[in-house]
Scaffold this active site. Sequence first.
Site, PDB file in Angstrom:
ATOM      1  N   HIS A  47       0.784  -1.193  -0.077  1.00 32.82           N
ATOM      2  CA  HIS A  47       0.018   0.025   0.166  1.00 32.82           C
ATOM      3  C   HIS A  47       0.785   1.346  -0.028  1.00 32.82           C
ATOM      4  O   HIS A  47       2.056   1.102   0.199  1.00 32.82           O
ATOM      5  CB  HIS A  47      -1.060  -0.018   1.285  1.00 32.82           C
ATOM      6  N   HIS A 122       5.428   6.102  -1.573  1.00 35.20           N
ATOM      7  CA  HIS A 122       6.243   4.907  -2.012  1.00 35.20           C
ATOM      8  C   HIS A 122       5.440   3.601  -1.404  1.00 35.20           C
ATOM      9  O   HIS A 122       4.467   3.775  -0.618  1.00 35.20           O
ATOM     10  CB  HIS A 122       7.799   5.041  -1.281  1.00 35.20           C
TER      11      HIS A 122
END
Length: 172
Positions: A47, A122
């Site tokens: 995620h 990220h």
Amino acid sequence: MCAQALSHMRLFIAIDLPQDVKEYLRKLQSFLVSPDRTKIFLTHDFHVTLKFLGSCSEDRRKEIEKKLARLSVDFHSFDSQLTKIGTFGGRYPRVVWVGITSPVWLKDFARSVGNEDDFVPHITLARIKGDLSKISVEPMKFRVEDFCLFESRLSSKGAVHIKLSTFRSQQS
């Protein structure tokens, strides 16, 4: 945003990823596993974290969900793609991640949900020590249409993330 307490949930706000992106990231992790690398802890739930909230009560969770529902008006769907391998930890990297492209407003949105840090969108692949120079990332494209509230449960095998709520983009 949430204080430490007993019998509470560890919560974070994140963008979940499409299944095909998750499958690609699992393949990418295989490049991190080799005999000359030590202390590799691979992430299993991929995620993009917008904000880690910490330990929260059920009442606090409900307040957070109400706030996130209000903020979802400012969240727009967007196209993204994987960009490159990166690390956090300076000279001795500890976290390996894959960057993503994102619109400029996502940084402001992360701030609106409480992220005061310098937001770097990220996806964490692993916690590791070792040489990463031989790993390249395919610029895989995907669409982001929502963000989620997750619970993070710690176990002896690492954190397990459970999606509690999804907040769909109210704008395309």
